[in-house]
Design a protein around this motif. Structure first.
Motif, PDB file in Angstrom:
ATOM      1  N   PHE A  47       0.836  -1.201   0.000  1.00 54.10           N
ATOM      2  CA  PHE A  47       0.000   0.000   0.000  1.00 54.10           C
ATOM      3  C   PHE A  47       0.874   1.255   0.000  1.00 54.10           C
ATOM      4  O   PHE A  47       0.607   2.203  -0.755  1.00 54.10           O
ATOM      5  N   HIS A  59      -9.535  -0.877  -0.538  1.00 57.59           N
ATOM      6  CA  HIS A  59      -8.241  -1.365  -0.057  1.00 57.59           C
ATOM      7  C   HIS A  59      -8.389  -2.053   1.296  1.00 57.59           C
ATOM      8  O   HIS A  59      -8.877  -1.433   2.249  1.00 57.59           O
ATOM      9  N   CYS A  73      -9.446   3.063   4.156  1.00 62.09           N
ATOM     10  CA  CYS A  73      -8.977   1.690   4.006  1.00 62.09           C
ATOM     11  C   CYS A  73      -9.494   0.827   5.158  1.00 62.09           C
ATOM     12  O   CYS A  73      -9.767   1.322   6.242  1.00 62.09           O
TER      13      CYS A  73
END
Length: 161
Positions: A47, A59, A73
């Protein structure tokens, strides 16, 4: 379905110093096409290698760091929790790095691989694909050209057991 997506060299090299080893625009385009609109599972270092979160994807980041909370995320501490955080009726993608691919090997149904036909010095590697568990079902070769310094082949593997 769980699909691992990776670009690896002949010696299974993935990257060095948290960066890619090659620039293949058609591979980037294929990655975007395959993963857009889906959940993508990755490690923290993968990431952090992106300039910004990848658009049109959710994500899911696996990390042991307790206070890691990048905006927008999902943060978990295991592959099992990462998979649980994703919708059950959609294809989810595991996108790296090396340790995450190793963890994902038991969970994945499919591997979408870009095999770069060179060997590279690296510090991160894709796990060996066990031919007793995985079957190569398709290949599409792309020769080097003015935009791609290396020959590469798209390969699809399906879990056979």
């Amino acid at each position: 379905m769980i699909t691992m997506v990776a670009a690896i060299a002949e010696n299974n090299a993935l990257g060095k110093d948290n960066d890619l080893l090659w620039h293949l625009p058609d591979d980037f385009k294929r990655f975007k096409q395959i993963t857009s609109g889906h959940y993508i599972i990755m490690g923290r270092k993968t990431f952090e290698s992106f300039p910004k979160p990848l658009p049109n994807r959710t994500h899911v980041i696996i990390t042991r760091q307790k206070n890691y909370h990048p905006e927008g995320c999902i943060i978990v501490d295991s592959m099992e929790k990462a998979i649980e955080a994703c919708p059950k009726d959609e294809t989810i993608f595991i996108i790296g790095g090396g340790e995450i691919y190793t963890l994902g090997m038991d969970f994945a149904d499919t591997i979408e691989l870009t095999r770069v036909h060179e060997n590279f010095e690296a510090d991160t590697f894709f796990p060996e694909i066990d031919n007793t568990k995985w079957k190569l079902t398709s290949e599409e070769h792309h020769p080097a050209d003015e935009r791609h310094k290396f020959n590469f082949t798209y390969q699809t593997f399906l879990k056979s057991i």
